[in-house]
Design an enzyme around this catalytic site. Structure first.
Site, PDB file in Angstrom:
ATOM      1  N   HIS A 162      83.078  43.515 120.882  1.00 46.02           N
ATOM      2  CA  HIS A 162      83.892  44.731 120.759  1.00 46.02           C
ATOM      3  C   HIS A 162      85.329  44.399 121.134  1.00 46.02           C
ATOM      4  O   HIS A 162      85.718  44.534 122.288  1.00 46.02           O
ATOM      5  CB  HIS A 162      83.361  45.825 121.693  1.00 46.02           C
ATOM      6  CG  HIS A 162      82.125  46.474 121.193  1.00 46.02           C
ATOM      7  ND1 HIS A 162      82.139  47.654 120.497  1.00 46.02           N
ATOM      8  CD2 HIS A 162      80.836  46.105 121.266  1.00 46.02           C
ATOM      9  CE1 HIS A 162      80.895  47.978 120.178  1.00 46.02           C
ATOM     10  NE2 HIS A 162      80.092  47.053 120.629  1.00 46.02           N
ATOM     11  N   HIS A 183      71.622  40.332 123.096  1.00 42.84           N
ATOM     12  CA  HIS A 183      72.872  40.829 122.495  1.00 42.84           C
ATOM     13  C   HIS A 183      73.399  39.810 121.470  1.00 42.84           C
ATOM     14  O   HIS A 183      73.984  40.180 120.462  1.00 42.84           O
ATOM     15  CB  HIS A 183      73.897  41.089 123.600  1.00 42.84           C
ATOM     16  CG  HIS A 183      75.156  41.750 123.122  1.00 42.84           C
ATOM     17  ND1 HIS A 183      75.139  42.947 122.412  1.00 42.84           N
ATOM     18  CD2 HIS A 183      76.457  41.388 123.217  1.00 42.84           C
ATOM     19  CE1 HIS A 183      76.392  43.279 122.110  1.00 42.84           C
ATOM     20  NE2 HIS A 183      77.207  42.345 122.576  1.00 42.84           N
ATOM     21  N   HIS A 193      81.454  52.491 125.648  1.00 41.29           N
ATOM     22  CA  HIS A 193      80.115  53.074 125.720  1.00 41.29           C
ATOM     23  C   HIS A 193      79.899  53.798 127.046  1.00 41.29           C
ATOM     24  O   HIS A 193      80.513  53.472 128.063  1.00 41.29           O
ATOM     25  CB  HIS A 193      79.040  51.978 125.617  1.00 41.29           C
ATOM     26  CG  HIS A 193      79.101  51.187 124.357  1.00 41.29           C
ATOM     27  ND1 HIS A 193      80.013  50.174 124.177  1.00 41.29           N
ATOM     28  CD2 HIS A 193      78.387  51.272 123.217  1.00 41.29           C
ATOM     29  CE1 HIS A 193      79.838  49.650 122.968  1.00 41.29           C
ATOM     30  NE2 HIS A 193      78.865  50.297 122.358  1.00 41.29           N
ATOM     31  N   ALA A 218      75.417  48.930 115.443  1.00 43.46           N
ATOM     32  CA  ALA A 218      74.256  48.044 115.330  1.00 43.46           C
ATOM     33  C   ALA A 218      73.126  48.759 116.055  1.00 43.46           C
ATOM     34  O   ALA A 218      73.334  49.301 117.140  1.00 43.46           O
ATOM     35  CB  ALA A 218      74.556  46.702 115.979  1.00 43.46           C
ATOM     36  N   ASN A 233      68.009  44.315 114.670  1.00 43.52           N
ATOM     37  CA  ASN A 233      66.759  43.758 115.223  1.00 43.52           C
ATOM     38  C   ASN A 233      65.706  44.854 115.129  1.00 43.52           C
ATOM     39  O   ASN A 233      66.032  46.010 114.882  1.00 43.52           O
ATOM     40  CB  ASN A 233      66.965  43.355 116.697  1.00 43.52           C
ATOM     41  CG  ASN A 233      67.427  44.531 117.545  1.00 43.52           C
ATOM     42  OD1 ASN A 233      68.565  44.981 117.435  1.00 43.52           O
ATOM     43  ND2 ASN A 233      66.538  45.043 118.365  1.00 43.52           N
ATOM     44  N   TYR A 245      77.350  53.425 128.936  1.00 42.12           N
ATOM     45  CA  TYR A 245      76.812  52.523 129.961  1.00 42.12           C
ATOM     46  C   TYR A 245      77.888  51.693 130.656  1.00 42.12           C
ATOM     47  O   TYR A 245      77.644  51.058 131.674  1.00 42.12           O
ATOM     48  CB  TYR A 245      75.705  51.605 129.387  1.00 42.12           C
ATOM     49  CG  TYR A 245      76.141  50.686 128.272  1.00 42.12           C
ATOM     50  CD1 TYR A 245      76.913  49.558 128.508  1.00 42.12           C
ATOM     51  CD2 TYR A 245      75.769  50.958 126.958  1.00 42.12           C
ATOM     52  CE1 TYR A 245      77.316  48.720 127.486  1.00 42.12           C
ATOM     53  CE2 TYR A 245      76.162  50.132 125.924  1.00 42.12           C
ATOM     54  CZ  TYR A 245      76.939  49.015 126.185  1.00 42.12           C
ATOM     55  OH  TYR A 245      77.342  48.199 125.166  1.00 42.12           O
ATOM     56  N   GLU A 246      79.096  51.696 130.097  1.00 36.15           N
ATOM     57  CA  GLU A 246      80.189  50.962 130.750  1.00 36.15           C
ATOM     58  C   GLU A 246      80.801  51.769 131.896  1.00 36.15           C
ATOM     59  O   GLU A 246      81.701  51.281 132.583  1.00 36.15           O
ATOM     60  CB  GLU A 246      81.263  50.613 129.724  1.00 36.15           C
ATOM     61  CG  GLU A 246      80.761  49.632 128.678  1.00 36.15           C
ATOM     62  CD  GLU A 246      81.792  49.339 127.612  1.00 36.15           C
ATOM     63  OE1 GLU A 246      82.712  48.574 127.888  1.00 36.15           O
ATOM     64  OE2 GLU A 246      81.676  49.898 126.502  1.00 36.15           O
ATOM     65  N   MET A 258      72.919  52.794 121.349  1.00 37.61           N
ATOM     66  CA  MET A 258      73.568  53.255 122.598  1.00 37.61           C
ATOM     67  C   MET A 258      74.943  53.866 122.347  1.00 37.61           C
ATOM     68  O   MET A 258      75.799  53.850 123.236  1.00 37.61           O
ATOM     69  CB  MET A 258      73.692  52.069 123.561  1.00 37.61           C
ATOM     70  CG  MET A 258      72.377  51.339 123.815  1.00 37.61           C
ATOM     71  SD  MET A 258      72.620  49.829 124.742  1.00 37.61           S
ATOM     72  CE  MET A 258      71.002  49.050 124.561  1.00 37.61           C
ATOM     73  N   SER A 259      75.162  54.379 121.144  1.00 36.63           N
ATOM     74  CA  SER A 259      76.498  54.923 120.840  1.00 36.63           C
ATOM     75  C   SER A 259      76.375  56.047 119.817  1.00 36.63           C
ATOM     76  O   SER A 259      75.317  56.635 119.642  1.00 36.63           O
ATOM     77  CB  SER A 259      77.392  53.807 120.273  1.00 36.63           C
ATOM     78  OG  SER A 259      76.899  53.386 119.012  1.00 36.63           O
ATOM     79  N   SER A 281      79.050  46.955 117.226  1.00 35.44           N
ATOM     80  CA  SER A 281      78.858  45.575 117.688  1.00 35.44           C
ATOM     81  C   SER A 281      78.857  44.583 116.537  1.00 35.44           C
ATOM     82  O   SER A 281      78.049  44.700 115.618  1.00 35.44           O
ATOM     83  CB  SER A 281      77.519  45.438 118.419  1.00 35.44           C
ATOM     84  OG  SER A 281      77.546  46.138 119.618  1.00 35.44           O
TER      85      SER A 281
HETATM   86  N1  HPA Z   1      67.942  49.087 121.119  1.00 27.15           N
HETATM   87  C1  HPA Z   1      69.003  49.799 121.512  1.00 27.15           C
HETATM   88  N2  HPA Z   1      70.232  49.556 121.087  1.00 27.15           N
HETATM   89  C2  HPA Z   1      70.413  48.567 120.210  1.00 27.15           C
HETATM   90  C3  HPA Z   1      69.340  47.780 119.764  1.00 27.15           C
HETATM   91  C4  HPA Z   1      68.033  48.058 120.249  1.00 27.15           C
HETATM   92  O1  HPA Z   1      67.023  47.412 119.899  1.00 27.15           O
HETATM   93  N3  HPA Z   1      69.859  46.870 118.891  1.00 27.15           N
HETATM   94  C5  HPA Z   1      71.200  47.108 118.825  1.00 27.15           C
HETATM   95  N4  HPA Z   1      71.538  48.134 119.616  1.00 27.15           N
END
Ligand code: HPA
Length: 278
Positions: free
Chosen positions: A62, A253, A84, A114, A239, A86-87, A215-216, A31
């Protein structure tokens, strides 16, 4: 699976018609990190929609193009964006491009993402070399290797010891030191998303030994290892995963993309530095 093998070789042949050099290194940009693609020289770009069997990402940040060319002198297969779980893709579908980069010759995978920081010492903008992972989806039954195994692609029971290559980690640390880039190290936990973690989940993931959550990546690393590639994984801590019900606005996001974009120059220098010495 024989069918899968045929799809892989067909797709690799089609891409090779546009870029006939053997590939040395596969790179996946997470990301907001797609800016790395601009550093690729003599590049050929192919939108994923034009590549048969490639999963197409629908997520902002993306772009969804395959970039072939040279980066720091190495022939690279750079995925600007990824699909991903989740898609709606299975992990096998989402990781199909890994099979293709391997078929085109890639012996090394550099995978970026990320991720949310779990380790309280981490700060947004930090880079973390992944030393190991916790495969939450895999433990719950979802893996890209489910089904009949095709021995031409890899072994039935691939070990995950040494999945993140210690020589590549050492090399990245040396390059980081030389370039003045501080590199953290830690364990990446993959979960399905797309929800960010609840405070209770963050506390649980920390106790389980996670330093970053995302998530990847883990499915991709499993397929790369199954195929015998060496892996360097880099998380950008975009983050801090939130363990308290505090009153600050939760991460969005957009926050993830903004932090990622700021870290791109640092990541480009690091990746180029490592590529030069592979
Ligand atoms: N959690 C899950 N996936 C993420 C996060 C998060 O805080 N930041 C970027 N991808």
């Amino acid at each position: 699976m024989a069918h899968a093998y045929q799809k892989i070789t067909e797709t690799a042949r089609l891409i090779a018609a546009r870029y006939p050099s053997a590939i040395e290194v596969g790179i996946i940009t997470g990301s907001g990190l797609g800016g790395l693609a601009e550093a690729v020289e003599e590049r050929v770009s192919i939108p994923y929609q034009e590549i048969p069997n490639f999963p197409v990402s629908t997520v902002e940040g993306h772009p969804g193009q395959l970039i072939l060319g040279r980066l720091a002198g190495k022939a690279v297969f750079l995925m600007q964006g990824r699909a991903h779980y989740y898609e709606g893709y299975s992990l096998e579908e989402a990781t199909f491009p890994l099979r293709v980069m391997r078929a085109m010759g890639a012996g090394v995978l550099m995978v970026t993402n990320a991720a949310g920081g779990l380790n309280p010492r981490f700060r947004p903008g930090d880079l973390m070399l992944i030393t190991d992972h916790i495969n939450l989806l895999g433990m719950a039954g979802e893996t890209p290797l489910r089904g009949l195994n095709d021995e031409r692609l890899g072994p039935r029971f691939p070990p995950m010891l040494g999945a993140y290559d210690s020589k590549l980690i050492k090399l990245a640390q040396e390059v980081g030191k030389r370039l003045g880039i501080i590199l953290r190290q830690g364990v990446y936990i993959m979960l399905a998303g797309p929800t960010f973690e609840s405070p209770a989940e963050v506390r649980m993931l920390r106790r389980w030994g996670g330093d970053a959550v995302g998530m990847s990546t883990v499915g991709e690393v499993i397929v790369a290892r199954h195929g015998g590639m060496r892996v360097l994984g880099i998380s950008l801590i975009s983050n801090l995963a939130m363990a308290e019900n505090h009153t600050a606005a939760p991460d969005t996001h957009q926050d993830v993309l903004a932090a990622a974009e700021k870290a791109v120059p640092k990541l480009i220098r690091l990746i180029k530095g490592v590529l030069e010495r592979i």
